[in-house]
Design an enzyme around this catalytic site. Structure first.
Site, mmCIF file in Angstrom:
data_model
loop_
_atom_site.group_PDB
_atom_site.id
_atom_site.type_symbol
_atom_site.label_atom_id
_atom_site.label_comp_id
_atom_site.label_asym_id
_atom_site.label_seq_id
_atom_site.Cartn_x
_atom_site.Cartn_y
_atom_site.Cartn_z
ATOM 1 N N SER A 1 15.927 14.306 2.559
ATOM 2 C CA SER A 1 16.825 13.320 3.142
ATOM 3 C C SER A 1 16.075 12.210 3.872
ATOM 4 C CB SER A 1 17.769 14.009 4.138
ATOM 5 O OG SER A 1 18.575 13.056 4.795
ATOM 6 N N GLU B 1 1.987 1.514 -3.465
ATOM 7 C CA GLU B 1 0.862 2.013 -4.252
ATOM 8 C C GLU B 1 0.692 3.526 -4.059
ATOM 9 O OE1 GLU B 1 -3.711 0.637 -4.943
ATOM 10 O OE2 GLU B 1 -3.083 0.895 -2.857
ATOM 11 N N ARG C 1 0.832 -1.212 0.000
ATOM 12 C CA ARG C 1 0.000 0.000 0.000
ATOM 13 C C ARG C 1 0.864 1.260 0.000
ATOM 14 N NH1 ARG C 1 -3.175 -2.525 -2.425
ATOM 15 N NH2 ARG C 1 -4.796 -3.699 -1.413
#
Length: 156
Positions: A122, A99, A96
């Site tokens: 960073s 995604e 997820r």
């Protein structure tokens, strides 16, 4: 002296042993972080092999988990970072996040560059926080805050 790993195998084996000890002792990541004196996100990442712990933190975590002096020493080494093997992640939670980056990655890039210019955020000078909040529409929501230092690109 600071030492670095070149092969992630030792840290992966230590992470597995540490998680087994955490489970056996019925500890939370927060309890482990409390003895380390560091944030729960940093401590969890370190125990899972993604950061080095300072000496005192490594020794306290190893003692809490019932790990030996060699494990405490290994917790202090700079790891070979990267916990997701090549390809698309298959674990549903990790997928997820993948995604989310597939959908919002270019949006995040565009917004960061518009706000800051050419550079990166960073992952080393970085803070991470995860909170559970009540969803006004019912259920719960995850609020994940990623706070990284902006590093501008420097022409040379």
């Amino acid at each position: 002296m600071v030492h670095a790993q070149f092969d992630p195998t030792a840290r992966q084996l230590l992470a597995a042993a540490a998680v087994e000890a955490k489970t056996r002792k019925d500890l939370t990541w927060q309890q482990i972080a409390d003895v380390s004196g560091l944030s729960v996100a940093f401590t969890t990442a370190a125990v899972l092999g993604q950061h080095a712990l300072p000496k005192e933190s490594a020794e306290a975590v190893a003692e809490l988990l019932g790990l030996d002096a060699d494990a405490a020493l290994l917790l202090r080494t700079i790891p070979t970072r990267g916990s997701i093997p090549g390809g698309i992640p298959t674990d549903p939670t990790i997928y997820r996040f993948y995604e989310m980056l597939q959908v919002y990655g270019t949006t995040l890039k565009a917004l960061v560059h518009e706000e800051f210019g050419d550079g990166i955020i960073s992952a080393i000078n970085f803070k991470l926080d995860v909170k559970k909040v009540t969803d006004p529409e019912g259920g719960e929501r995850a609020v994940i805050t990623m706070d990284g230092k902006y590093l501008p690109t420097k022409p040379f």
